[in-house]
Design an enzyme around this catalytic site. Structure first.
Site, PDB file in Angstrom:
ATOM      1  N   ASN A 134      38.731  28.901  24.074  1.00 11.94           N
ATOM      2  CA  ASN A 134      38.713  29.976  23.083  1.00 11.94           C
ATOM      3  C   ASN A 134      40.100  30.319  22.546  1.00 11.94           C
ATOM      4  OD1 ASN A 134      37.583  31.949  21.520  1.00 11.94           O
ATOM      5  ND2 ASN A 134      36.881  33.241  23.217  1.00 11.94           N
ATOM      6  N   HIS A 137      25.640  40.877  29.329  1.00  9.98           N
ATOM      7  CA  HIS A 137      26.581  41.988  29.112  1.00  9.98           C
ATOM      8  C   HIS A 137      25.917  43.133  28.355  1.00  9.98           C
ATOM      9  CE1 HIS A 137      30.249  39.095  28.532  1.00  9.98           C
ATOM     10  NE2 HIS A 137      29.502  38.716  29.528  1.00  9.98           N
ATOM     11  N   ARG A 164      25.766  43.273  33.436  1.00 10.31           N
ATOM     12  CA  ARG A 164      27.159  43.711  33.453  1.00 10.31           C
ATOM     13  C   ARG A 164      27.280  44.902  32.514  1.00 10.31           C
ATOM     14  NH1 ARG A 164      32.517  40.769  30.928  1.00 10.31           N
ATOM     15  NH2 ARG A 164      31.903  41.995  29.140  1.00 10.31           N
ATOM     16  N   TYR A 182      37.937  46.661  26.029  1.00  6.62           N
ATOM     17  CA  TYR A 182      37.390  45.331  26.233  1.00  6.62           C
ATOM     18  C   TYR A 182      35.921  45.409  26.622  1.00  6.62           C
ATOM     19  CZ  TYR A 182      35.720  41.412  28.697  1.00  6.62           C
ATOM     20  OH  TYR A 182      34.909  40.404  29.090  1.00  6.62           O
ATOM     21  N   ASP A 215      33.393  44.142  34.726  1.00  8.28           N
ATOM     22  CA  ASP A 215      34.559  43.272  34.522  1.00  8.28           C
ATOM     23  C   ASP A 215      35.782  44.149  34.219  1.00  8.28           C
ATOM     24  OD1 ASP A 215      36.340  41.297  33.862  1.00  8.28           O
ATOM     25  OD2 ASP A 215      35.018  40.283  32.429  1.00  8.28           O
ATOM     26  N   HIS A 239      38.738  42.830  33.803  1.00  5.12           N
ATOM     27  CA  HIS A 239      39.490  41.967  32.881  1.00  5.12           C
ATOM     28  C   HIS A 239      40.997  41.975  33.142  1.00  5.12           C
ATOM     29  CE1 HIS A 239      39.276  39.635  29.038  1.00  5.12           C
ATOM     30  NE2 HIS A 239      38.172  39.305  29.654  1.00  5.12           N
ATOM     31  N   GLU A 243      34.765  42.330  38.737  1.00  7.07           N
ATOM     32  CA  GLU A 243      35.362  41.052  38.312  1.00  7.07           C
ATOM     33  C   GLU A 243      36.814  41.230  37.884  1.00  7.07           C
ATOM     34  OE1 GLU A 243      32.940  39.282  35.277  1.00  7.07           O
ATOM     35  OE2 GLU A 243      34.628  38.146  34.473  1.00  7.07           O
ATOM     36  N   GLU A 273      37.400  32.906  36.013  1.00 10.35           N
ATOM     37  CA  GLU A 273      37.113  32.351  34.680  1.00 10.35           C
ATOM     38  C   GLU A 273      38.349  31.703  34.057  1.00 10.35           C
ATOM     39  OE1 GLU A 273      35.635  36.039  32.851  1.00 10.35           O
ATOM     40  OE2 GLU A 273      37.288  35.901  31.449  1.00 10.35           O
ATOM     41  N   ARG A 292      34.297  32.100  39.885  1.00 11.72           N
ATOM     42  CA  ARG A 292      33.715  32.068  38.533  1.00 11.72           C
ATOM     43  C   ARG A 292      34.175  30.880  37.685  1.00 11.72           C
ATOM     44  NH1 ARG A 292      31.478  35.270  35.564  1.00 11.72           N
ATOM     45  NH2 ARG A 292      33.072  35.585  33.978  1.00 11.72           N
ATOM     46  N   HIS A 294      31.425  31.555  34.836  1.00 11.91           N
ATOM     47  CA  HIS A 294      31.662  32.123  33.511  1.00 11.91           C
ATOM     48  C   HIS A 294      30.669  31.514  32.523  1.00 11.91           C
ATOM     49  CE1 HIS A 294      34.938  32.491  30.118  1.00 11.91           C
ATOM     50  NE2 HIS A 294      34.111  33.528  30.086  1.00 11.91           N
ATOM     51  N   ASP A 309      31.649  31.828  24.242  1.00 19.05           N
ATOM     52  CA  ASP A 309      32.626  30.802  23.845  1.00 19.05           C
ATOM     53  C   ASP A 309      32.468  29.531  24.677  1.00 19.05           C
ATOM     54  OD1 ASP A 309      33.766  33.054  25.544  1.00 19.05           O
ATOM     55  OD2 ASP A 309      35.258  31.512  25.958  1.00 19.05           O
ATOM     56  N   GLU A 326      26.548  33.717  34.599  1.00 14.79           N
ATOM     57  CA  GLU A 326      26.678  34.565  33.404  1.00 14.79           C
ATOM     58  C   GLU A 326      25.988  33.856  32.241  1.00 14.79           C
ATOM     59  OE1 GLU A 326      30.719  35.129  32.154  1.00 14.79           O
ATOM     60  OE2 GLU A 326      30.207  36.744  30.764  1.00 14.79           O
ATOM     61  N   TRP A 330      45.002  41.255  28.399  1.00 13.48           N
ATOM     62  CA  TRP A 330      43.755  41.552  27.698  1.00 13.48           C
ATOM     63  C   TRP A 330      42.594  41.321  28.612  1.00 13.48           C
ATOM     64  CZ3 TRP A 330      39.643  38.247  26.040  1.00 13.48           C
ATOM     65  CH2 TRP A 330      38.594  38.976  25.424  1.00 13.48           C
TER      66      TRP A 330
HETATM   67  O1  KDG Z   1      37.170  33.526  26.099  1.00 13.11           O
HETATM   68  C1  KDG Z   1      37.304  34.616  26.923  1.00 13.11           C
HETATM   69  C2  KDG Z   1      35.979  35.317  27.123  1.00 13.11           C
HETATM   70  O2  KDG Z   1      34.951  34.422  27.438  1.00 13.11           O
HETATM   71  C3  KDG Z   1      36.101  36.288  28.241  1.00 13.11           C
HETATM   72  O3  KDG Z   1      37.029  37.253  27.931  1.00 13.11           O
HETATM   73  C4  KDG Z   1      34.784  36.924  28.567  1.00 13.11           C
HETATM   74  O4  KDG Z   1      35.690  38.001  30.506  1.00 13.11           O
HETATM   75  C5  KDG Z   1      34.763  37.467  29.955  1.00 13.11           C
HETATM   76  C6  KDG Z   1      33.524  37.308  30.699  1.00 13.11           C
HETATM   77  O5  KDG Z   1      33.510  37.713  31.848  1.00 13.11           O
HETATM   78  O6  KDG Z   1      32.560  36.777  30.146  1.00 13.11           O
HETATM   79 MG    MG Z   2      35.364  38.133  32.637  1.00 12.65          MG
END
Ligand code: KDG
Ligand code: MG
Length: 402
Positions: free
Chosen positions: A37, A122, A147, A159, A210, A212, A236, A262, A283, A312, A316, A339, A402
């Site tokens: 991605n 999600h 999630r 996010y 998550d 993140h 996560e 991920e 993951r 994951h 994407d 997921e 991020w």
């Molecule tokens: O490309 C990055 C995303 O797939 C990611 O940020 C999504 O954190 C994510 C998740 O747990 O699906």
């Molecule tokens: Mg994630």
């Protein structure tokens, strides 16, 4: 069975995907996902400029040898670009093997260890009420594991808050969107979200969350502890896992299960996390961690330490990856959860597939190989569009994860 050609197909049916198609002398072909991605063309170039010329004339049946040849032969081992490229070749060769033996991939991986694959989706909203509604919608759609992410009072963006129900896509065309973050605001808010969700939905649904990669280890420990009464399925990426040892501190303080991986590309990125039992779910995904061949190694190591898989599977990761993941999930003993975010109708039309979702569980189907195809004519109607994942700054402007 010689490889006679291989091509890289880049398309954007709603979002960018990179697909490798490997052709053999007897007409059987295989597909592998190579989507990274926001950096898609780097992998496309790695494949077409450097890897495809090495594939021509090789025996497509020699999956393990080809994996080692591309990994050791590059000299520059590991990293997301290299490992996504190797993953695409590896998945395509497994697809070819399945098709040539007339067997679905999971049968080649030892057969089914379970009847179905549990997945989570999600649910998100701009605030608690909207998130409650989103979780209810997912429950109605049959999901048993959800999630939950929510906007945080006082912050303009967070996010994980999607675009409409059942659809989440963080990448933006042209320039990276910018979001703002306050760990303090997040930490104060997040227990109230899960208190409300448990009150509303009771103890049964699996709830996931998550973080993140946004907290320090001690902050993550505090959040994990504060979420214990709501017994999450997992928390996560509570802190960046570049420093795997930092999970020791989190682990000392909380019983909330942890999931990481991920952004891991190799077994060496998660070795300490697994061997010290610092996480509960790994993951890593087929596409970003060296394909089926390497993912099996990670899962086999994890099995010894009672760490389960939770790959994951955001949008994407293409349907080719999703198909491969479901075969892996069905067969590997220490599977935990997968997921699964629905792709758009445009994406599904470009990638016709045998896998199915029903009542919160999935199955890869019985088609030989991975069971996912590509409609190249249709794919050509959706040319690549540059897009970036968001960047994130703290309230004072400091760059943050991020
Ligand atoms: O490309 C990055 C995303 O797939 C990611 O940020 C999504 O954190 C994510 C998740 O747990 O699906
Ligand atoms: Mg994630």
């Amino acid at each position: 069975m010689k490889i006679v050609d291989a091509k890289v197909i880049v398309c954007c049916p709603g979002r960018n995907f990179v697909t490798l198609k490997v052709m053999t002398e007897d007409g059987v072909y295989g597909l592998g996902d190579a989507t990274l991605n926001g950096r898609e063309l780097a992998v496309a170039s790695y494949l077409s400029d450097h890897v495809v010329p090495l594939l021509i004339g090789r025996d497509a049946r020699r999956i393990e040898d080809t994996w080692q040849y591309l990994y050791k032969g590059a000299y520059w081992q590991r990293g997301p670009v290299t490992m996504s490229a190797i993953a695409a070749v590896d998945a395509a060769l497994w697809d070819i093997k399945g098709k040539s033996l007339n067997a679905p991939l999971y049968q080649l991986l030892g057969g089914a260890s379970r009847e179905t694959v549990l997945v989570y989706g999600h649910a998100s909203g701009v605030g608690i009420e909207e998130t409650v509604q989103a979780v209810a919608q997912y429950q109605k759609a049959g999901y048993k594991a959800i999630r939950a992410q929510s906007g945080i009072p006082g912050l303009p963006s967070t996010y994980g808050v999607g675009r409409g129900s059942f659809y989440y896509e963080p990448a933006e065309k042209n320039a990276p969107p910018q979001s703002r973050w306050s760990s303090e605001a997040y930490m104060n808010f997040i227990p109230t979200l899960f208190a409300r969700l448990r009150k509303e939905f009771g103890p049964e649904p699996h709830l996931l969350h998550d973080v993140h990669h946004r907290l320090t280890p001690i902050e993550a420990a505090r959040v994990g502890k504060s979420l214990e009464p709501y017994h999450l399925f997992w928390m996560e990426d509570p802190t960046p896992a570049e420093l795997q040892e930092s999970f020791r501190l989190i682990r000392r303080h909380t019983t909330t299960p942890l999931a990481v991986g991920e952004v891991c590309n190799s077994i060496f990125d998660c070795q300490t996390l697994i061997q010290e039992q610092l996480i509960d779910y790994i993951r890593t995904a087929v596409v970003h961690s060296g394909g089926i061949t390497h993912l099996r190694r990670i899962a086999n190591l994890a099995e010894i330490y009672q760490v389960r898989t939770g790959s994951h599977g955001a949008t994407d990761l293409s349907p080719v990856c999703m198909g491969a993941a479901l075969h892996f999930d069905l067969s590997v003993h220490n599977f935990g959860i997968q997921e699964y975010m629905k792709h758009t109708d445009e994406t599904n039309a470009v990638f016709p597939h045998a896998y199915q979702f029903e009542h919160g569980i999935m199955h890869p189907g019985e088609k030989p190989g991975i069971g996912v195809d590509i409609n190249e004519e249709l794919a050509a109607k959706y040319p690549y569009q540059r897009a970036y994942l968001p960047v994130n700054r703290r309230l004072d402007g400091t760059m943050h994860n991020w």
